[in-house]
Design an enzyme around this catalytic site. Structure first.
Site, PDB file in Angstrom:
ATOM      1  N   SER A  27     117.408  -4.755  99.325  1.00  0.00           N
ATOM      2  CA  SER A  27     118.576  -4.296  98.575  1.00  0.00           C
ATOM      3  C   SER A  27     118.132  -3.299  97.520  1.00  0.00           C
ATOM      4  CB  SER A  27     119.252  -5.489  97.895  1.00  0.00           C
ATOM      5  OG  SER A  27     120.233  -5.068  96.959  1.00  0.00           O
ATOM      6  N   TYR A  78     119.156 -12.780  92.461  1.00  0.00           N
ATOM      7  CA  TYR A  78     119.405 -12.055  93.704  1.00  0.00           C
ATOM      8  C   TYR A  78     118.370 -10.942  93.871  1.00  0.00           C
ATOM      9  CZ  TYR A  78     121.484  -8.658  96.901  1.00  0.00           C
ATOM     10  OH  TYR A  78     121.674  -7.765  97.930  1.00  0.00           O
TER      11      TYR A  78
END
Length: 266
Positions: free
Chosen positions: A141, A154
């Site tokens: 990501s 995350y």
């Protein structure tokens, strides 16, 4: 590795980018083994594919080592050859700071995003290495290289995916397995809803989703990167810009993302 006539596993196949990866692979002639925790969502993917005869589904909790091991044995027995693995399944955390985030939420994000990717990779790697050519694609990501406030865990999970995948690229350099790590920016998916984030809007309700890249576009770029054997791919204009800025001026990049996050919270 070209997708045509290959057997490729895709995790997170019940929605979002994972579903679009499956549809794109089917268009390109692959047989796809779709994995998701939610069989109902996988059934929707089957319907959207037009009940494609080259699509097979398995309900698996990738964060559970025993389930991954059982699925691996079943997949190898049933499909014989496994040519590709795309680890796309992932969730986000509630948009709160680390000191407010409970340990259960931390475990959940790490178990799905990092350990799930690790378990699938480690379990199928011996079979990928047996093929004349094979490919491993792990989805990290933008948050895996750029710290995002309110998404620290995350980001940590995706940074772990990044580091592991880049190490595998070197470790597998003299094998038939090619490795790609993907860094998506903002993509218009229902990851907030699917991560059970309270108060989340679906993409059909969120006006900001119109400015994001579509899952279809993201999936095409990811499969193109696999077929061209690219090492890294940055998906979306936002991700490409922030990658350059973070490399040149990391503190400035972090200030910018703080401002963006603050404006989006209102």
């Amino acid at each position: 590795m070209k997708a045509d006539h290959k057997n490729i596993i895709v995790t997170g196949g019940g929605n979002g980018v994972g579903r679009q990866l499956i549809l794109e692979l089917l268009i390109r002639g692959a047989a796809v083994i779709a994995v998701d925790k939610n069989q109902v969502a996988l059934n929707e993917t089957i319907l959207i594919s037009g009940n494609n005869s080259r699509l097979y589904t398995h309900a698996v909790d990738i964060s559970n080592r025993e389930e991954v091991a059982a699925f691996t044995a079943e997949a190898v027995s049933k499909y014989k050859n496994i040519d590709g693995l795309i680890n796309c399944a992932g969730i986000i955390q509630p948009f709160i700071n680390l000191d407010e985030l409970d340990l259960a939420a931390i475990d959940r994000v790490m178990n799905v995003n990092f350990y799930g990717t690790l378990y699938m990779t480690k379990s199928f790697l011996p079979y990928l290495k047996k093929r004349p050519e094979a490919h491993l694609v792990n989805i990290s990501s933008m948050g895996g290289f750029l710290p995002v406030p309110g998404q620290g865990i995350y980001g940590a999970s995706k940074a772990a995916v990044k580091a592991m995948t880049e190490a595998l690229h070197s470790e597998l350099a003299n094998t038939t397995v090619k490795v790609t790590v993907v860094f998506p920016g903002g993509v218009a998916t229902d990851i907030k809803v699917n991560s059970d984030i309270k108060g989340s809007k679906s993409v059909t309700e969120d006006k900001r989703a119109k400015k994001m890249m579509s899952p279809e576009q993201a999936a095409k770029q990811i499969i193109q990167a696999m077929e061209k054997n690219r090492f890294q791919v940055f998906i979306g204009k936002d991700c490409r810009i922030m990658n350059v800025l973070y490399r040149l001026r990391p503190e400035s990049a972090m200030k910018l993302i703080r401002k963006v996050m603050a404006s989006n919270s209102h």
